[in-house]
Design a protein around this motif. Structure first.
Motif, short mmCIF file in Angstrom:
data_model
loop_
_atom_site.label_atom_id
_atom_site.label_comp_id
_atom_site.label_asym_id
_atom_site.label_seq_id
_atom_site.Cartn_x
_atom_site.Cartn_y
_atom_site.Cartn_z
N VAL A 1 58.28 32.25 36.41
CA VAL A 1 59.69 32.39 36.11
C VAL A 1 60.45 32.17 37.42
CG1 VAL A 1 61.48 33.93 35.25
CG2 VAL A 1 59.17 34.05 34.28
N ASP A 2 61.34 31.18 37.42
CA ASP A 2 62.08 30.83 38.63
C ASP A 2 61.08 30.54 39.75
OD1 ASP A 2 64.51 31.18 37.21
OD2 ASP A 2 64.46 33.33 37.62
N GLU A 3 61.23 31.20 40.90
CA GLU A 3 60.31 30.91 42.02
C GLU A 3 59.15 31.90 42.10
OE1 GLU A 3 63.59 33.41 44.14
OE2 GLU A 3 63.44 32.19 42.34
N TYR A 4 58.95 32.67 41.05
CA TYR A 4 57.94 33.73 41.07
C TYR A 4 56.80 33.49 40.08
CZ TYR A 4 61.44 36.59 43.46
OH TYR A 4 62.36 37.09 44.35
N GLY A 5 55.62 33.95 40.48
CA GLY A 5 54.57 34.22 39.51
C GLY A 5 54.84 35.63 39.03
N LYS A 6 55.02 35.81 37.74
CA LYS A 6 55.40 37.12 37.19
C LYS A 6 54.18 37.78 36.55
CE LYS A 6 59.24 39.37 34.93
NZ LYS A 6 58.85 40.03 33.70
N LEU A 7 53.76 38.88 37.14
CA LEU A 7 52.62 39.66 36.66
C LEU A 7 53.10 40.58 35.55
CD1 LEU A 7 52.12 38.82 39.71
CD2 LEU A 7 50.56 40.74 39.80
N GLU B 1 43.26 38.56 41.34
CA GLU B 1 42.98 37.28 40.67
C GLU B 1 44.28 36.60 40.24
OE1 GLU B 1 40.04 35.55 40.26
OE2 GLU B 1 39.37 37.07 41.68
N MET B 2 45.24 37.38 39.78
CA MET B 2 46.52 36.82 39.38
C MET B 2 47.23 36.22 40.60
SD MET B 2 47.70 39.84 36.80
CE MET B 2 49.09 39.02 36.03
N GLU B 3 47.19 36.92 41.73
CA GLU B 3 47.84 36.41 42.94
C GLU B 3 47.18 35.12 43.41
OE1 GLU B 3 49.44 40.69 44.70
OE2 GLU B 3 47.62 39.82 45.56
N LYS B 4 45.87 35.02 43.29
CA LYS B 4 45.18 33.76 43.64
C LYS B 4 45.68 32.62 42.78
CE LYS B 4 40.80 35.89 44.96
NZ LYS B 4 39.41 36.10 44.53
N LYS C 1 55.55 33.65 45.85
CA LYS C 1 56.05 35.01 45.60
C LYS C 1 55.58 35.51 44.24
CE LYS C 1 60.38 33.71 46.78
NZ LYS C 1 61.83 33.85 46.89
N ALA C 2 55.29 36.81 44.21
CA ALA C 2 54.91 37.48 42.96
C ALA C 2 55.97 38.52 42.62
CB ALA C 2 53.55 38.14 43.11
N MET D 1 59.52 44.88 41.26
CA MET D 1 58.90 44.82 42.58
C MET D 1 58.50 43.38 42.88
SD MET D 1 56.54 48.26 42.25
CE MET D 1 56.48 48.64 44.01
N ILE D 2 58.56 43.02 44.18
CA ILE D 2 58.18 41.68 44.59
C ILE D 2 57.24 41.73 45.79
CG2 ILE D 2 60.29 40.56 43.71
CD1 ILE D 2 61.28 40.47 46.63
N LYS D 3 56.54 40.62 45.99
CA LYS D 3 55.61 40.49 47.12
C LYS D 3 55.56 39.04 47.53
CE LYS D 3 50.71 41.12 48.28
NZ LYS D 3 49.40 41.60 47.74
N LYS D 4 55.67 38.80 48.82
CA LYS D 4 55.45 37.44 49.36
C LYS D 4 53.97 37.29 49.58
CE LYS D 4 57.08 34.19 52.88
NZ LYS D 4 56.36 33.15 52.19
N LEU D 5 53.40 36.25 49.00
CA LEU D 5 51.95 36.04 49.09
C LEU D 5 51.57 35.22 50.33
CD1 LEU D 5 51.28 35.29 45.33
CD2 LEU D 5 51.07 37.46 46.52
#
Length: 141
Positions: free
Chosen positions: A63-69, A90-93, A102-103, A137-141
């Motif tokens: 979604v947009d610039e994110y991988g949404k968990l 695994e999702m972040e990979k 970004k997640a 919540m967000i995280k830069k990978l």
């Protein structure tokens, strides 16, 4: 835990069953809210314990610039074995493989510290989703 990106009907049924147990039966989320239109187009994950029993599930969307968990869950009787941390890894990979940096997730507030320990930062106030308090919540990978 053996984590699989869902590729078969059986794996998808395993993931859906875990979500039903955790969210619908345990947390009283209505089934029509738990299973939604995004299930058809999401990437699903399912985790199996060493005996091959499905014990964890999640889904991933972009979604947009994110991988949404989303829909991250672990069966109650095996919590504390780092299965949630493993499935998120695994999702972040997969997010990185898809070219995203970004997640993002909407986590239940009782799990906020769990996500913070994995590097996620709270970026919203508390809000209700399916009758349960959440934060974004967000995280830069």
């Amino acid at each position: 835990m053996n984590i699989k990106q869902v590729e078969s009907r059986q794996q998808l049924e395993d993931a859906y069953n875990i979500r039903k147990i955790v969210f619908v039966e345990e947390q009283n989320v209505p089934m029509e809210e738990e299973m939604d239109e995004h299930d058809e187009t999401s990437i699903h994950f399912v985790g199996y314990d060493p005996e091959g029993k499905p014990v964890a599930a999640s889904r991933l969307r972009f979604v947009d610039e994110y991988g949404k968990l989303e829909r991250i869950c672990v069966l109650k009787d095996v919590r504390g074995n780092h299965y949630g941390q493993q499935i998120i890894g695994e999702m972040e990979k997969r997010i990185l493989i898809e070219g995203y940096q970004k997640a993002k997730l909407n986590g239940q507030t009782h799990a906020e510290d769990f996500y913070k320990n994995l590097g996620y930062e709270t970026v919203s106030g508390e809000f209700m989703d399916a009758g349960i308090p959440h934060v974004t919540m967000i995280k830069k990978l």
